[in-house]
Design an enzyme around this catalytic site. Structure first.
Site, PDB file in Angstrom:
ATOM      1  N   CYS A  31       0.844  -1.192   0.000  1.00 20.26           N
ATOM      2  CA  CYS A  31       0.000   0.000   0.000  1.00 20.26           C
ATOM      3  C   CYS A  31       0.874   1.234   0.000  1.00 20.26           C
ATOM      4  O   CYS A  31       1.955   1.231   0.577  1.00 20.26           O
ATOM      5  CB  CYS A  31      -0.850   0.035   1.255  1.00 20.26           C
ATOM      6  SG  CYS A  31      -1.876  -1.400   1.410  1.00 20.26           S
ATOM      7  N   HIS A 173      -3.164 -11.845   4.410  1.00 19.94           N
ATOM      8  CA  HIS A 173      -3.533 -10.791   5.366  1.00 19.94           C
ATOM      9  C   HIS A 173      -4.968 -10.882   5.867  1.00 19.94           C
ATOM     10  O   HIS A 173      -5.484  -9.921   6.422  1.00 19.94           O
ATOM     11  CB  HIS A 173      -3.284  -9.397   4.754  1.00 19.94           C
ATOM     12  CG  HIS A 173      -1.844  -9.163   4.401  1.00 19.94           C
ATOM     13  ND1 HIS A 173      -1.446  -8.392   3.327  1.00 19.94           N
ATOM     14  CD2 HIS A 173      -0.712  -9.608   4.983  1.00 19.94           C
ATOM     15  CE1 HIS A 173      -0.122  -8.373   3.270  1.00 19.94           C
ATOM     16  NE2 HIS A 173       0.339  -9.105   4.265  1.00 19.94           N
ATOM     17  N   ASP A 266       2.898  -9.775   9.122  1.00 24.86           N
ATOM     18  CA  ASP A 266       3.726  -9.708   7.922  1.00 24.86           C
ATOM     19  C   ASP A 266       4.731  -8.559   8.027  1.00 24.86           C
ATOM     20  O   ASP A 266       5.919  -8.740   7.784  1.00 24.86           O
ATOM     21  CB  ASP A 266       2.800  -9.510   6.706  1.00 24.86           C
ATOM     22  CG  ASP A 266       3.521  -9.686   5.392  1.00 24.86           C
ATOM     23  OD1 ASP A 266       4.611 -10.282   5.387  1.00 24.86           O
ATOM     24  OD2 ASP A 266       2.986  -9.232   4.373  1.00 24.86           O
TER      25      ASP A 266
END
Ligand code: ADP
Ligand code: SF4
Length: 696
Positions: A31, A173, A266
């Site tokens: 992102c 995720h 993560d």
């Protein structure tokens, strides 16, 4: 300089199905907070990674349909053809530098609340949305499943049309419908899409086939899979179904991108993990597939990268954060410039951008996110045409970055630091538990400055207004930092609290300078945290680890709530619990005697009284403006002394993040000859309508 032959293996081309990556450096999907709302920024960001040598550059997740609407988050979107121009700009920008462009397609399933589209979220089974919205996802019927497959096919076709070379299916995720179907936690269906392992895998298999058909044989298909959710038996584990999924689908994709779930597992920060921390979970993958494997783990050292490839753990060195901190990391290794690598410090200020729905920022790289808006390049700054010398006062992150970037511009620069070490707050904070890597902010800048003939660096040099006027250097930047307040003023208490000094009061600065010894070893210690980011919890951790009895008091309902944005909140709270720190939430300060502290419930009139021998208030900071005010008072002498500008930088202007101080120093260096205390350049904004081709 040329590349060290030890690192040759990192520059071998690797085939990914029908396409070939020119080396093993792979910017995995991440992102950026730019997404569909700031498409120019996004295109320039990704192009910079390609320019820096990353052979594959990926987008962030791309929502494939309005039933997957992450608003107000700002991810990529591929809802219809109207999204193509923005994404084509991204692929063009990546291709210009000879890299492969990858897109991560996702339907977010029960992870969305569809706040903008107002559609009903979709999930394998009836389930409440995992945002806190009072929204439920409905169980998909066969028509929904057919629709889902169609949406994926359409998105894949569009991705190809936009010029992507690699199309990802995302099952990581806990944010993807594909993972939700796989998961026993989310999928309790009784039909052929639920129950047995093969049934839960069915939709994934179908969508892999559909996608393959949609993209044809010139585009590669990648899968991003969470091989472990760190939930033990209630989740996917690398010894259990994580391994089973990869074994079952082994040869179907052209590439496996494997990681941990959720995002906080993560993208762990350096406070909680070391470089390469995912290896124990992902090392099995290459034993069950012949396809190339990419994984992450905050790799910044080329030696660690070579080891991971040689040990057969990875084919590609995946990176999000190391590529943000230094988009030129691969080129620097290739050119034998290892000392120039600006290593990620693992602080996750980058994730805070996305988590607060704005373009990302980075502690180490002030140019990230400003490639388009300000035209900043991470490696290049125009040489000053008429470089006038500059004096920088204060060797913290703001002063160091200002001096470094000015020296790069060919400006003769003098950097004076009053103390006996470089780094200012960074030097002090990196001695706190888990924050050692933060020292890289200082080390990299001092390293870069030390090879510049036009930079003079002086420690033990506290400068006064007399000194500055006497030197008469035309441009003066004051980067003298800030100090923690000890009067209780912060968010909760807006006026000083006179009663605080009734007992022993120790400021965070005293602990930062002297360590835990600043606090007496016997007697209960209270850390009152109204700052809400890392400082309160990390001081509590330090004091608890040195055997002190610590109570952590906060007006908030959680420890360090802002650290949700850096994905750390859960780990921070757990650490304090594990250390035996007593946590008291929703409390303000109400009164104090020598050894007692009164706490007021922030909702009611209830007062608690607790033992407190030492109080450490972590509330807010005040700029150290002494020098600035002295010089201002003598402004009439400035012109005669030959001084053209005097500017405040970093925490001395307004205390903030280390990232903000670095940014402030960098901005100064780019504009120093016209600098005053505010931004004067027009603010460049995205013209979204033009980019999307929808102007009348
Ligand atoms: P920032 O985050 O804005 O860079 P820091 O607090 O990290 O601020 O650093 C400020 C530095 O300035 C500290 O190392 C401090 O010792 C130094 N400093 C403060 N006043 C003076 C002064 N008058 N002369 C030289 N150095 C100073
Ligand atoms: Fe690394 Fe911190 Fe920059 Fe993120 S913000 S890339 S974690 S240095």
């Amino acid at each position: 300089m040329s590349r060290d032959p030890r690192f040759d293996i990192l520059f071998q081309p690797v085939k990914i199905g029908p396409v070939t990556a020119r080396n093993r450096f792979y910017q995995v999907p991440h992102c950026s907070g730019m997404g569909y709302r700031y498409p120019n920024a996004e295109a320039h960001l990704r192009g910079m990674k390609a320019e820096g040598g990353w052979a594959v550059v990926s987008t962030q997740e791309a929502e494939i349909h309005p039933t997957s609407d992450l608003t107000p988050a700002n991810e990529a979107r591929l809802w219809d053809d109207g999204d193509l121009p923005a994404l084509s700009a991204v692929t063009d920008s990546i291709h210009t530098h000879g890299s492969l462009a990858a897109i991560q397609l996702v339907h977010n399933g029960l992870h969305v609340a569809n706040r903008f589209s107002r559609m009903i979220p979709l999930a394998p089974s009836h389930s409440i949305s995992d945002s806190l919205d009072p929204v439920q996802a409905r169980a998909m019927d066969k028509t929904d499943i057919a629709d889902m497959r169609r949406w994926y096919r359409s998105a894949a076709r569009r991705a190809k049309k936009a010029g992507f070379d690699i199309v990802y299916l995302y099952a990581g995720h806990d944010m993807s419908v594909l993972q939700h179907f796989l998961s026993r936690r989310h999928n309790d269906r009784g039909d052929e899409y639920g129950g047995s392992f093969e049934n839960r895998l069915r939709l994934f298999r179908e969508i892999i086939d559909d996608t393959r058909e949609a993209i044809g044989d010139t585009c590669a298909l990648a899968i991003r899979l969470a091989v472990d959710e760190l939930l033990g038996p209630s989740g996917i584990t690398c010894e259990g179904e994580g391994k089973d999924i990869i074994s079952a689908l082994a040869e179907l994709p052209d590439l496996w991108d494997v990681n941990l779930s959720d995002w906080s597992n993560d993208s762990q920060t350096a406070r909680f993990s070391e470089e390469g921390y995912q290896e124990p979970y992902i090392r099995f993958v290459k034993s069950v597939t012949t396809k190339p494997v990419v994984g992450v783990g905050r790799y910044t050292s080329p030696d660690s990268m070579v080891r991971a490839v040689r040990q057969g753990i990875l084919d590609f060195i995946g990176a999000a954060r190391p590529s943000i901190a230094d988009p030129y990391l691969p080129r620097k290794i290739e050119e034998g410039r290892i000392d120039d690598i600006r290593e990620c410090i693992g602080c996750n200020i980058c994730t805070s951008g996305d988590n607060t729905n704005v373009p990302m920022r980075c502690t180490q790289n002030p140019t990230i996110g400003e490639e388009w808006r300000k035209g900043w390049h991470p490696e290049i700054i125009a040489t000053a045409t008429t470089p006038e010398p500059a004096l920088i006062i204060g060797g913290g992150p703001a002063g160091l970055e200002a001096a470094r970037a000015l020296a790069q511009r060919g400006v003769d620069v003098v950097l004076a630091e009053g103390g006996d070490e470089w780094g200012g707050r960074v030097a002090r904070e990196c001695r706190l538990p888990g924050l050692a890597t933060w020292g890289r902010v200082c080390d990299w800048r001092v390293g870069q400055l030390s090879v510049r003939a036009n930079a003079e660096l002086y420690l033990h040099s506290p400068l006064s207004a007399d000194d500055v006027l006497q030197y008469g250097i035309p441009h003066v930047a004051i980067a003298t930092g800030a100090r923690w307040r000890i009067d209780g003023v912060g968010r909760t208490h807006r006026r000083p609290l006179a009663f605080l000094t009734e007992g022993l009061l120790v400021s965070p600065d005293a602990i930062l300078s002297a360590g835990a010894e600043a606090v007496p070893a016997d007697g209960p210690v209270v850390v009152f945290d109204d700052d809400c980011f890392y400082m309160g919890s990390v001081l509590a951790e330090l004091l608890a680890k040195t055997g002190r009895s610590v109570t952590f008091v906060t007006p908030e309902s959680q420890v360090s709530p802002w650290s949700k944005n850096t994905l750390e909140q859960g780990r921070v709270q757990k650490r304090l619990i594990d250390l035996g720190v007593r946590i008291m939430t929703a409390k303000a300060l109400a009164g104090r005697t020598k050894d007692r502290l009164e706490l007021a419930c922030i909702y009611s009139d209830k007062i608690d009284t607790i033992d407190c021998a030492t109080l450490v208030p972590v509330t807010a900071r005040l700029p150290d403006e002494t020098l600035w005010l002295e010089l201002k008072a003598r402004d009439a002498e400035r012109a005669d002394a030959g001084i053209r500008t005097v500017t405040r930088l970093g925490d001395c202007l307004a205390p903030g993040l280390i990232a903000a101080a670095v940014y402030s120093g960098h901005q100064y260096a780019r504009t120093y000859q016209d600098q005053i205390d505010r931004d004067t350049a027009p603010f460049k904004r995205e013209d979204i309508a033009r980019l999307y081709g929808r102007h009348a």
